[in-house]
Write a protein that holds these residues in place. Structure first.
Motif, PDB file in Angstrom:
ATOM      1  N   LYS A  72       0.838  -1.194   0.000  1.00 27.22           N
ATOM      2  CA  LYS A  72       0.000   0.000   0.000  1.00 27.22           C
ATOM      3  C   LYS A  72       0.879   1.252   0.000  1.00 27.22           C
ATOM      4  N   THR A  73       0.390   2.269  -0.675  1.00 30.02           N
ATOM      5  CA  THR A  73       1.095   3.548  -0.704  1.00 30.02           C
ATOM      6  C   THR A  73       1.036   4.206   0.678  1.00 30.02           C
ATOM      7  N   GLY A  74       2.131   4.831   1.047  1.00 25.46           N
ATOM      8  CA  GLY A  74       2.159   5.513   2.334  1.00 25.46           C
ATOM      9  C   GLY A  74       3.574   5.846   2.744  1.00 25.46           C
ATOM     10  N   THR A  75       3.747   6.237   3.993  1.00 17.91           N
ATOM     11  CA  THR A  75       5.065   6.545   4.555  1.00 17.91           C
ATOM     12  C   THR A  75       5.409   5.470   5.574  1.00 17.91           C
ATOM     13  N   TYR A  76       6.531   4.801   5.338  1.00 15.17           N
ATOM     14  CA  TYR A  76       6.901   3.652   6.167  1.00 15.17           C
ATOM     15  C   TYR A  76       8.411   3.618   6.401  1.00 15.17           C
ATOM     16  N   PRO A  77       8.849   2.892   7.426  1.00 14.69           N
ATOM     17  CA  PRO A  77      10.279   2.613   7.538  1.00 14.69           C
ATOM     18  C   PRO A  77      10.689   1.629   6.445  1.00 14.69           C
ATOM     19  N   VAL A  78      11.890   1.828   5.904  1.00 14.41           N
ATOM     20  CA  VAL A  78      12.421   0.948   4.860  1.00 14.41           C
ATOM     21  C   VAL A  78      13.769   0.415   5.318  1.00 14.41           C
ATOM     22  N   THR A 136       5.758  -1.947  10.988  1.00 12.87           N
ATOM     23  CA  THR A 136       5.230  -2.178   9.646  1.00 12.87           C
ATOM     24  C   THR A 136       6.045  -1.375   8.646  1.00 12.87           C
ATOM     25  N   GLY A 137       6.536  -2.052   7.608  1.00  8.48           N
ATOM     26  CA  GLY A 137       7.358  -1.376   6.621  1.00  8.48           C
ATOM     27  C   GLY A 137       7.857  -2.342   5.572  1.00  8.48           C
ATOM     28  N   LEU A 138       8.920  -1.952   4.870  1.00  3.29           N
ATOM     29  CA  LEU A 138       9.429  -2.715   3.739  1.00  3.29           C
ATOM     30  C   LEU A 138      10.888  -3.098   3.943  1.00  3.29           C
ATOM     31  N   LEU A 139      11.180  -4.387   3.757  1.00  2.00           N
ATOM     32  CA  LEU A 139      12.557  -4.866   3.670  1.00  2.00           C
ATOM     33  C   LEU A 139      12.891  -4.968   2.192  1.00  2.00           C
ATOM     34  N   VAL A 140      13.782  -4.120   1.705  1.00  2.00           N
ATOM     35  CA  VAL A 140      14.145  -4.097   0.286  1.00  2.00           C
ATOM     36  C   VAL A 140      15.302  -5.058   0.046  1.00  2.00           C
ATOM     37  N   THR A 141      15.104  -5.991  -0.889  1.00  2.00           N
ATOM     38  CA  THR A 141      16.169  -6.943  -1.226  1.00  2.00           C
ATOM     39  C   THR A 141      16.711  -6.743  -2.632  1.00  2.00           C
ATOM     40  N   ILE A 183      10.278   3.511  -3.913  1.00  2.00           N
ATOM     41  CA  ILE A 183      10.614   4.173  -2.656  1.00  2.00           C
ATOM     42  C   ILE A 183      11.266   5.508  -2.983  1.00  2.00           C
ATOM     43  N   ALA A 184      10.951   6.529  -2.182  1.00  2.00           N
ATOM     44  CA  ALA A 184      11.438   7.873  -2.488  1.00  2.00           C
ATOM     45  C   ALA A 184      11.759   8.628  -1.210  1.00  2.00           C
ATOM     46  N   GLY A 185      12.673   9.577  -1.357  1.00  2.00           N
ATOM     47  CA  GLY A 185      13.067  10.431  -0.245  1.00  2.00           C
ATOM     48  C   GLY A 185      14.133  11.396  -0.713  1.00  2.00           C
ATOM     49  N   ASN A 186      14.850  11.990   0.216  1.00  2.00           N
ATOM     50  CA  ASN A 186      15.973  12.861  -0.106  1.00  2.00           C
ATOM     51  C   ASN A 186      17.208  12.293   0.575  1.00  2.00           C
ATOM     52  N   LEU A 187      18.267  12.097  -0.191  1.00  2.00           N
ATOM     53  CA  LEU A 187      19.446  11.411   0.328  1.00  2.00           C
ATOM     54  C   LEU A 187      20.054  12.106   1.540  1.00  2.00           C
ATOM     55  N   ARG A 188      20.039  13.410   1.541  1.00  2.00           N
ATOM     56  CA  ARG A 188      20.631  14.123   2.682  1.00  2.00           C
ATOM     57  C   ARG A 188      19.860  13.786   3.964  1.00  2.00           C
ATOM     58  N   ASP A 189      18.543  13.792   3.864  1.00  2.00           N
ATOM     59  CA  ASP A 189      17.711  13.457   5.024  1.00  2.00           C
ATOM     60  C   ASP A 189      17.814  11.971   5.368  1.00  2.00           C
ATOM     61  N   MET A 190      17.806  11.120   4.345  1.00  2.00           N
ATOM     62  CA  MET A 190      17.853   9.677   4.557  1.00  2.00           C
ATOM     63  C   MET A 190      19.130   9.259   5.282  1.00  2.00           C
ATOM     64  N   LEU A 191      20.272   9.749   4.802  1.00  2.00           N
ATOM     65  CA  LEU A 191      21.546   9.337   5.383  1.00  2.00           C
ATOM     66  C   LEU A 191      21.734   9.852   6.802  1.00  2.00           C
ATOM     67  N   ARG A 192      21.110  10.961   7.116  1.00  2.00           N
ATOM     68  CA  ARG A 192      21.239  11.508   8.467  1.00  2.00           C
ATOM     69  C   ARG A 192      20.486  10.672   9.506  1.00  2.00           C
ATOM     70  N   ARG A 193      19.558   9.814   9.059  1.00  2.00           N
ATOM     71  CA  ARG A 193      18.802   9.044  10.036  1.00  2.00           C
ATOM     72  C   ARG A 193      18.903   7.528   9.815  1.00  2.00           C
ATOM     73  N   ILE A 194      19.960   7.086   9.144  1.00  2.00           N
ATOM     74  CA  ILE A 194      20.123   5.638   8.959  1.00  2.00           C
ATOM     75  C   ILE A 194      20.467   4.968  10.295  1.00  2.00           C
ATOM     76  N   GLU A 254      13.932   5.501   8.473  1.00  2.00           N
ATOM     77  CA  GLU A 254      12.549   5.788   8.889  1.00  2.00           C
ATOM     78  C   GLU A 254      11.896   6.774   7.921  1.00  2.00           C
ATOM     79  N   GLY A 255      10.591   6.622   7.778  1.00  4.09           N
ATOM     80  CA  GLY A 255       9.776   7.642   7.117  1.00  4.09           C
ATOM     81  C   GLY A 255      10.042   7.869   5.651  1.00  4.09           C
ATOM     82  N   MET A 256      10.181   6.798   4.857  1.00  2.00           N
ATOM     83  CA  MET A 256      10.322   6.978   3.418  1.00  2.00           C
ATOM     84  C   MET A 256       8.944   6.878   2.752  1.00  2.00           C
ATOM     85  N   THR A 257       8.822   7.536   1.620  1.00  2.00           N
ATOM     86  CA  THR A 257       7.581   7.467   0.854  1.00  2.00           C
ATOM     87  C   THR A 257       7.592   6.221  -0.009  1.00  2.00           C
ATOM     88  N   LEU A 258       6.521   5.453   0.070  1.00  2.00           N
ATOM     89  CA  LEU A 258       6.426   4.212  -0.686  1.00  2.00           C
ATOM     90  C   LEU A 258       5.181   4.282  -1.567  1.00  2.00           C
TER      91      LEU A 258
END
Length: 449
Positions: A231-237, A369-374, A411-422, A442-446
């Protein structure tokens, strides 16, 4: 035709360049052997063995340069290469930043043996590689639910490299690799799913068994059966360790001196600023034994050394060769890489991200609840803003447990924000050139259904 020693060839190229009128030059010779075996349906599908040599010559006439390459070692070819390169350089645009290293900058001593870049055992015969590939295929087919094996392969490679320059540098090294891989398919028709596993090592003795690789590929393919869109939404990836290094790869691309010098990087102006969580560091170590990107000197003859690219979250420097360093008013970080057909450009060697204390299973349990990307396909990365969007597939997590496989999502986001919260797990494979564990963001757009 007998091939002369590589140091003899590079020296002859430099001599030819001088006679042709070059003010400075460097030369590279690469001699390689590769052997590859592919199995399918229990029979040999393809066997390839290749041997060859490539020569590269870069000349400078004033502040103009040109690069030529060839695969013929005859004296006439070497002379023609030099004459053609000098003629090309005279027509090339002026570049105030090109130039060889000052002799005082050059690597003077190194211990190549300590880096263990080459397995001294003899080249494996084709029957040995065929047996490896056949064993991997058989192991995959033995997994319940595997319908077929798309390919099972085994390979071997050996390269000898020598670099010489008119500033006095002359040195070389050898590098070997040994590999086994398998691609398995589960299901039939439109319900087919595929996945893979593989291993590549410098030393044959370090290679995982073909049975382990085939079985793993089979289980991964079966695990993907019945995939659906989430489902579309914002989830941890959670980026699986197999593909998590791609995130760090985007960071490395953004701090590459070529991108910085062009002004086209989403990390432009970020030197000295936080780019990772405060407790994480990214260390480059080109002197790590038995790692595929190790080397005692770079492609401009400068000594390589361990450095912190990111220290406690703070970006400490760019990745520079001599030309980009001069353009930015800085010093080279000894990260020049090159092939025979192009001049040097900045590139990273072995890197390692600080590992976490939690396992991948711990992160799955805690993510809710979220996505494990392989696996991922395609990429839309804005180099100036860091906006990130990629097609992905993997496993859906509900209440901290794997629920079902998913595909055809973005999956979508901004790398600067994503890397700061890995948030890293502790499952990185230490022999890889990029030692990066599974990473939770946390909090990526799916985007799915």
């Amino acid at each position: 035709m007998t091939i002369p020693p590589l140091d003899t060839l590079t020296s002859a190229l430099l001599d030819a360049a001088r006679r042709a009128g070059a003010d400075a030059a460097d030369a590279m010779a690469v001699q390689g052997t590769s052997l590859a075996i592919d199995m399918r349906g229990g029979v040999l599908e393809q066997a390839e063995r290749s041997e060859g040599i490539d020569l590269g010559l870069r000349v400078m006439v004033g502040q103009r340069q040109a690069n030529v390459s060839a695969s013929d070692v005859s004296p006439a070819t070497l002379a023609a290469m030099a004459e053609r390169a000098v003629a090309m350089a005279r027509e090339a645009p002026l570049d105030p930043y090109i130039g060889l290293a000052d002799p005082a900058q050059l690597a003077r001593a190194w211990d190549i043996a300590a880096l263990e870049m080459c397995d001294p055992t003899p080249e494996p015969d084709p029957a040995t590689l065929q047996d490896d590939a056949a064993r991997a295929e058989a192991a995959a087919l033995a997994v319940q639910g595997v319908a077929q094996v798309q390919s099972a392969s085994a390979g071997y490679g050996l390269r000898h490299v020598h670099l010489a320059a008119s500033n006095g540098f002359s040195a070389g090294y050898s590098r070997s690799d040994r590999s086994v891989s398998c691609v398995a398919i589960s299901g039939t028709g439109t319900g087919m799913e595929r996945d893979y596993d593989g291993d590549m090592r410098i030393f044959q003795s370090d290679l995982r068994s073909p049975e382990d690789i085939g079985q793993s590929a089979g289980h991964r393919a079966v695990e993907r059966q019945g995939a659906r869109k989430p489902k579309t939404g914002t989830y941890p990836v959670l980026f699986d360790e197999r593909i998590s290094s791609s995130l760090i790869g985007h960071l490395l691309a953004a701090i590459n001196g070529s991108a910085i010098a062009r002004g086209s990087s989403w990390l432009l102006g970020a030197l000295g600023q936080p780019v990772l969580p405060d407790h994480l560091s990214l260390i480059e170590d080109p002197l790590r034994p038995r790692a595929t990107a190790s080397r005692p000197f770079d492609a401009e003859g400068l000594p390589t050394q361990r450095r912190a690219i990111v220290q406690d979250g703070i970006l400490t420097g760019w990745t520079l060769d001599l030309a980009t360093a001069r353009k930015l008013g800085m010093q080279s970080t000894a990260n020049a890489a090159r092939g025979t057909s192009a001049p040097p450009s900045p590139s990273n060697w072995n890197v390692a991200l600080t590992q976490g204390s939690a396992s991948r299973d711990d992160l799955i349990r805690d993510m809710g609840t979220g996505l494990l990307v392989t696996s991922m396909i395609g990429a839309t990365i804005n180099p100036n803003t860091g906006d990130y969007s990629r097609g992905a597939s993997g496993l859906w997590i509900e209440n901290g447990q794997i629920a079902y496989p998913v595909n055809e999502c973005t999956i979508a986001g901004n790398l600067r924000d994503m890397l700061r919260r890995i948030l890293p797990a502790n499952d990185a494979r230490l022999h890889l050139s990029r030692v990066v564990p599974s990473l939770l963001v946390e909090g990526m757009t799916l985007a799915g259904d």
